[in-house]
Design an enzyme around this catalytic site. Structure first.
Site, short mmCIF file in Angstrom:
data_model
loop_
_atom_site.label_atom_id
_atom_site.label_comp_id
_atom_site.label_asym_id
_atom_site.label_seq_id
_atom_site.Cartn_x
_atom_site.Cartn_y
_atom_site.Cartn_z
N CYS A 45 -0.38 1.35 -0.38
CA CYS A 45 -0.04 0.94 0.99
C CYS A 45 1.30 1.45 1.25
O CYS A 45 1.53 1.14 2.50
CB CYS A 45 0.00 -0.57 0.41
SG CYS A 45 -1.19 -1.19 -0.41
N GLU B 240 -2.29 -8.77 2.62
CA GLU B 240 -1.32 -7.38 2.76
C GLU B 240 -2.47 -6.07 3.17
O GLU B 240 -3.54 -6.15 2.58
CB GLU B 240 -0.96 -7.07 1.19
CG GLU B 240 0.28 -6.04 1.32
CD GLU B 240 -0.25 -4.74 0.93
OE1 GLU B 240 -0.11 -4.57 -0.39
OE2 GLU B 240 -0.57 -3.84 1.70
#
Lengths: 501, 501
Positions: B280, B243
């Site tokens: 994120c 990720e």
């Protein structure tokens, strides 16, 4: 609609006009994606079924073209056509049932402290246009309208097939049938396209086109790895599902050998030589413990193989590679030729069966390479430990087989964990060459059997390869995709807070 | 067992002995794999729960270490600890329910013509030992015992964590807690291991070790892509779930702006500056159509941002990269600084908000790069078409957000298909920085948001990343894995002939 009621308007083999360019095919696939993925499940299922009907409607010209181009016999190709059609029917049923949507709903918790929980809904959506490279050895069931095409279309992905140069007329006829199904279903032409041409450039351009989002491939390890590298080096890498090579170890266990060595030997030769041995699941590696039973098996298999007729192979290139592979095995040290089949005409495969010991096999990696065609090697092991060591040393495989009796069960139980890590399918008391097209089938396996051991290319689970999850948070009913609205959820398999409703 | 009844025997931070080598860790993980994957579902679930209890039992020293090492405030870290524990609890529940096994059964059809159909059963099995690289920005929920570890352990995979150098004491304390759960559950030590050390060599060795079968990573794009390349170049390539980066587009739609521009401006700043913007899912890209509503939003956001306090960033390196990213944005042509937050001490992030027009954004790819921290850019668009063009030009994202009112719904419906292809989660009238740990969550998205857009790293679907299917054909009940025997099938969710029973 019954098959008989369809009149195929065009049974000549297409190909007069200029061939479709990769650029045009990908542009059309991209523009077809939104309308195609938004078809209802019923409309998409009916379209997939219609493909099967149109293939059947081609009739005799399809079988004749496939016989001429593959050298495979009529009965095999008629069976393969049936399998192709039933595979499409299976995916139509899967589309209708909706399990593939993977629906999940976590309802809002407005009173949760310290913060409310939003409404969350998840569904799988199709990736986008998919490139398919068919196999030479199944000109129908693994090619133009084969498993990769069927599963990608079922998922909602437009498909661009790179026609296989070994069966161009067969491919063109099937592509025409799919095109008629597209038109009859009122779908955009870009839902299915067929690009053809010699050389690797067309395939490479297809995999590198930014509108292609995944690749399905069945063929050689070299070909699969080349496509994989191209896909990984794109600006946006994409998944490649390449089914590449496997020697499908078969363990002949002691009690089974003691009980039926002759029958096993003859059945082995039947599996080895079926279709000139040109199956991904051909039994290329036998393992057994030394003993009278094994000697009897080798005698029976050798006799049966010596009497087995040569069979035409799919292409001259495949035949040349087969002869080269057999010659390479024959020249390795401490490898004995048990038997070869009868010689035949040009480009006919003459089956070969070799034998060696475990130490030799473990020391020479050439003995573990796939020879595509009717070639197998027996590894004679001293004991259970040595046999297990040979299994542990093999590469990833599509299948692993145990021939066993009740008395073999304790040994089989010790081997099972090894086999689970090596293969996608484990079978007992059968031969790996029959691959059922069902829901619990895995035709896949750890690298290098495939490029992605988390998947299967046969069976209904193959649809998952072309899907990805999207989560929708606090989206109003009117804006939600139809699949996820309250009424659709109630009518479709789903999880609520992780529990089946 | 309640949390209070656990007495943690060792609350000092481990680390006195010689650090565990990658070689030893991988050997232990491999030898632990068979016993661990064969635990009962109940035993594995209880173990995963026990990890949470042991983490809570560390008490104050864990929060203090995490505060000291991350600069994050107590309330945030206490909340994150709760999230870590509830995430483990969720996976324990998932393990017990057994949906993850994906059981399928196609019963034998002994009378089928021309050939009988064998009995086929399918289950998902764990891949093998997994390497986990935690994130700096969630020292608990995305690190040593975070989502990757929890989902891999739930799947039956031993885990080797590469300890994050930004929070070594926090990592060691959590690793100690997991180790106590391993011991208390009677499992082999190799089920969980923690390797530490500076530099990239340890991580590289871990990803290249042949016993490692998958990688979970949360961090920078550069780090993720480096691990991906190592994994792809192995003799046996393995999946990498990295990720990596996302700027999380937020569309401010006209009716929503007309109704509540001020409130949206203030809420945006709250989301942007939360945790010094180190999420994120931080909203780094705003899109809106020119108008009075947008002017009012900019005024409100600018005022709120100007008054926002600087906040300490996780590491000096992250702070330096943030300042450099902000400076790069500031020096691009036709980019205006709307506001910056208050200045703070050393290594404190001073929030930044920029504005530009669509043509400038589309012409300069630097404007679409993630600046990790509280930095956002507004793209002012002439009309709906231009706004859609900007969305189409963005890279793959973790999230996409619509702020909308009922009158915006037709426009939103036109954008939704674009957003579905760009992001793993689409949300309305919220901010992307809250990520629920539930069953319908997707924290993933198309490349380069992640290296594999078919997956999620948050929520129960994350377990699927560490599984692969195996099919069992005509295996006798006594030899079948317990999960697939008739009695287990009857008690566990499964498909029979593709239909839910």
């Amino acid at each position: 609609m019954t098959v008989d009621s369809i009149i195929a308007p065009e049974l000549e083999i297409p190909g007069d006009g200029a061939p479709l360019s990769v650029e045009d095919a990908c542009a059309a696939a991209e523009s077809a994606f939104e309308p195609y993925r938004n078809t209802t499940r019923e409309a998409r299922a009916a379209f997939v079924e219609r493909i099967g009907q149109e293939i059947v409607a081609i009739g005799e010209p399809l079988i004749e073209a496939a016989m001429r181009e593959s050298g495979l016999p009529r009965a095999r190709l008629e069976g393969e056509r049936g399998r192709t059609v039933s595979q499409l029917q299976m995916f139509a049923d899967v589309v209708r049932r909706g399990e593939w949507l993977g629906l999940r709903h976590d309802p809002a918790l407005p009173d949760r402290a310290p913060l409310p929980r939003p409404d969350l809904r998840l569904r799988m959506i199709p990736l986008g246009p998919v490139a398919v490279f068919g196999a030479s050895n199944f000109p129908l069931a693994f090619s133009t309208a084969g498993g990769d095409t069927a599963s990608a279309l079922a998922a909602g992905c437009p498909v661009v097939v790179k026609g296989h140069p070994a069966h161009p007329d067969t491919g063109a006829l099937v592509a025409g049938a799919i095109g008629r199904a597209v038109a009859a279903s009122g779908l955009p032409e870009g839902v299915f396209q067929h690009v053809t041409g010699a050389g690797n450039e067309i395939g490479a351009a297809l995999v590198q086109d930014p509108r292609i989002t995944a690749v399905g491939f069945t063929g050689s390890r070299g070909g699969g790895l080349a496509l994989l590298k191209l896909a990984q080096n794109r600006t946006v890498p994409i998944p490649v599902y390449a089914e590449m090579s496997s020697i499908n170890p078969v363990v002949l266990m002691p009690a089974a050998l003691a009980a039926r060595a002759d029958a096993l030997g003859m059945a082995f030769v039947g599996s080895l030589t079926m279709g000139a041995g040109q199956f991904c699941t051909n039994p290329g590696l036998l393992l057994a413990i030394e003993g009278d039973g094994l000697d009897a098996f080798v005698a029976a298999a050798g006799a049966a193989l010596s009497a087995s007729a040569a069979a035409p192979m799919l292409t001259d290139g495949i035949h040349a590679a087969y002869e080269k592979g057999v010659a390479t095995l024959a020249e390795q040290g401490d490898v004995a030729l048990v038997a070869r089949g009868l010689a035949g005409g040009t480009a006919c495969g003459q089956a070969a069966f070799f034998s060696t010991d475990a130490a030799t096999f473990l020391a020479n990696e050439k003995l573990g390479h796939e020879v595509f065609g009717a070639s197998a090697i027996l590894v004679r092991c001293r004991d259970e430990v040595e046999l297990a060591d040979v299994l542990k040393a093999t590469e990833g495989q599509l299948t692993a087989t145990l021939h066993m009796d009740a008395a073999d069960e304790p040994f089989a139980a010790r081997l099972l964990p090894i086999l689970e890590r090596k293969a996608g399918r484990i079978l007992a008391n059968g031969w790996p060459t029959g691959v059922e097209v069902t829901h619990a089938m895995v035709h896949g396996g750890p690298y290098p059997a495939t490029s992605d051991g988390r998947t299967t290319s046969v069976g209904s689970l193959a649809i998952d390869r072309f899907l990805r999850p999207v989560s929708y948070q606090n989206i109003a009913q009117g804006l939600l995709p139809a699949d996820l609205r309250d009424d659709a959820l109630a009518a479709t398999p789903h999880l609520t807070d992780g529990k089946r409703g």
